[in-house]
Write an enzyme that holds these catalytic residues in place. Structure first.
Site, PDB file in Angstrom:
ATOM      1  N   GLY A   1      50.724 -14.649  67.028  1.00 18.78           N
ATOM      2  CA  GLY A   1      51.273 -13.304  66.837  1.00 18.78           C
ATOM      3  C   GLY A   1      51.904 -12.769  68.107  1.00 18.78           C
TER       4      GLY A   1
ATOM      5  N   ASP B   1      60.509  -8.128  67.888  1.00 20.42           N
ATOM      6  CA  ASP B   1      60.158  -9.268  68.739  1.00 20.42           C
ATOM      7  C   ASP B   1      61.338  -9.704  69.592  1.00 20.42           C
ATOM      8  OD1 ASP B   1      57.951  -8.996  67.185  1.00 20.42           O
ATOM      9  OD2 ASP B   1      58.211 -10.863  66.074  1.00 20.42           O
TER      10      ASP B   1
ATOM     11  N   TYR C   1      54.487 -11.733  54.323  1.00 13.79           N
ATOM     12  CA  TYR C   1      55.224 -10.795  55.195  1.00 13.79           C
ATOM     13  C   TYR C   1      56.411 -10.211  54.428  1.00 13.79           C
ATOM     14  CZ  TYR C   1      57.974  -9.015  59.133  1.00 13.79           C
ATOM     15  OH  TYR C   1      58.697  -8.207  59.976  1.00 13.79           O
TER      16      TYR C   1
HETATM   17  C1  GLA Z   1      56.431  -9.820  63.131  1.00 11.76           C
HETATM   18  C2  GLA Z   1      57.923  -9.513  62.938  1.00 11.76           C
HETATM   19  C3  GLA Z   1      58.290  -8.169  63.578  1.00 11.76           C
HETATM   20  C4  GLA Z   1      57.343  -7.066  63.133  1.00 11.76           C
HETATM   21  C5  GLA Z   1      55.895  -7.510  63.290  1.00 11.76           C
HETATM   22  C6  GLA Z   1      54.927  -6.495  62.727  1.00 11.76           C
HETATM   23  O1  GLA Z   1      56.141 -10.043  64.481  1.00 11.76           O
HETATM   24  O2  GLA Z   1      58.703 -10.527  63.501  1.00 11.76           O
HETATM   25  O3  GLA Z   1      59.621  -7.852  63.270  1.00 11.76           O
HETATM   26  O4  GLA Z   1      57.621  -6.650  61.833  1.00 11.76           O
HETATM   27  O5  GLA Z   1      55.646  -8.735  62.652  1.00 11.76           O
HETATM   28  O6  GLA Z   1      54.987  -5.323  63.459  1.00 11.76           O
END
Ligand code: GLA
Length: 377
Positions: free
Chosen positions: A120, A168, A220
């Site tokens: 993550g 990200d 997701y």
């Molecule tokens: C992943 C996705 C991001 C965001 C996070 C949750 O890392 O790539 O764009 O949505 O999850 O905050």
């Protein structure tokens, strides 16, 4: 890492290239808000990707991934997409640049990284940003930094199957040592916030549950779809700005599940703003309280936690840790913890022992160092 890369590059291509790097990220708060047009509060970390690169005057990319000891060669037309998932990230970045009119020709590359995969911490964004940044420099494309981040995001959407937001890639491109960034994902305005918890008597540490989080082909995209359905019922482009009263008013027009997802997102938007304000006043207790609220919101309403992460957050609470929550997309990976310095050693020891007793292995402790994002090295 650099010397391992250059040795391999020399051996494979009998040449020397240029070095580029980018970073993984943490996010203090603001999870699953980016694709809802809301706020996020990430920072780049001292773990990332490093690539050596050199144009090779052909129409082929020749790439070697040190960490998995794999070589791949591919062309730059749409039908040349490689099958290896790591190579698709590089291919995707090239294609997204080409779609924006940038001229990218063949190049050789060897790369390696130290962002734990599936933790993550956005190892994939680090990879995309490294290549987007590097190709922009090597082929003198003149693409601005926001567009470099969008190139990474579009790569995820179009070549990797994850309908991610921009957080990200933004963090990985714009990261600055010692600073978090509050990004408004609707206007794309952002602000750097100096972040030095140690000065206030706190440490920030990640505990990796080592439950592999996998966003590709995962729930997701379903979470995002729920939010978009609710926004549509509310007559808005994004959930951003919606209130609980508005949500309650359409409760019977949406599924119970979509209602829970939207309830989490609406709460999270408020929490990011609270945390930024509290940080400005050095009020770390409020920062921590909001982190716990985020954790349980992600666990109960957004349903992106897992047993191991709930366990880690619970242990943190029992040890008097100021704030703890699941970080990133969820479904595994790390908790991010805000701990008073004097409680740190006790907490880490307790978390390791209790987790190992229950799950048969210790969580991996990753101290957080906020660092620079994409760059030439
Ligand atoms: C992943 C996705 C991001 C965001 C996070 C949750 O890392 O790539 O764009 O949505 O999850 O905050």
């Amino acid at each position: 890492m650099k010397s391992r890369i250059s040795k391999k590059f020399q051996a494979l291509f009998n040449a020397e290239g240029e070095f580029f790097a980018s970073a993984g990220r943490i996010n203090l708060i603001g999870e699953h808000t980016d694709y809802n047009g809301g706020f996020v509060f990430p920072g780049a970390v001292d773990k990332g990707m490093v690539a050596e690169m050199k144009p090779n005057n052909t129409d082929k990319v020749r790439a070697f991934a040190i960490d998995i000891d794999e070589y791949c060669e591919f062309g730059l037309n749409e039908e040349d997409a490689p099958v290896q998932s790591w190579a698709r990230y590089i291919f995707g970045v090239c294609r997204e640049i080409q779609k924006r009119g940038g001229v990218v020709t063949g190049f050789d590359t060897v790369f390696a990284g130290d962002v734990p995969l599936g933790a993550g911490m956005s190892s994939s964004a680090a990879l995309e940003s490294t290549f987007a940044y590097a190709l922009n420099e090597l082929f003198r494309l003149g693409i601005d930094k926001f567009e470099l981040a969008r190139i990474g995001q579009s790569t995820e959407h179009n070549y990797c199957g994850v309908k991610c937001g921009i957080m990200d890639q933004f963090a990985s491109v714009f990261g600055k040592a010692g600073h978090l960034m509050r990004l408004d994902c609707r206007s794309m305005e952002f602000e750097y916030f100096p972040f030095d918890p140690e000065q206030h008597g706190y440490k920030v540490v990640l505990l990796n549950s080592c439950v592999k989080h996998e966003l590709v082909g995962s729930p997701y995209n379903d979470r995002r779809a729920s939010c978009e359905r609710v926004a549509a019922v509310l007559g808005q482009e994004f959930l951003r700005g919606a209130t609980m009263d508005q949500l309650d008013a359409v409760k019977d027009q949406i599924s119970e599940e979509d209602y829970m997802r939207a309830r989490y997102v609406i709460g999270e938007e408020r929490r990011v703003l609270d945390v930024c304000e509290a940080l400005g006043k050095g009020d770390y207790e409020t920062v921590g309280a909001r982190m716990y609220e985020t954790h349980w919101g992600m666990s109960k309403d957004y349903e992106v936690s897992c047993e191991e992460l709930d366990f880690l957050a619970t242990i943190a609470q029992e040890c008097g840790v100021t704030g703890s929550r699941i970080m990133g997309g969820g479904f595994g990976g790390c908790t991010i913890n805000l701990v008073k310095t004097e409680l740190y050693d006790g907490f880490i020891a307790k978390a390791k022992a209790a987790f190992a007793e229950k799950y048969g292995h210790e969580p991996v402790v990753i101290p957080v160092v906020i660092s620079d994002g994409a760059r030439r090295i």
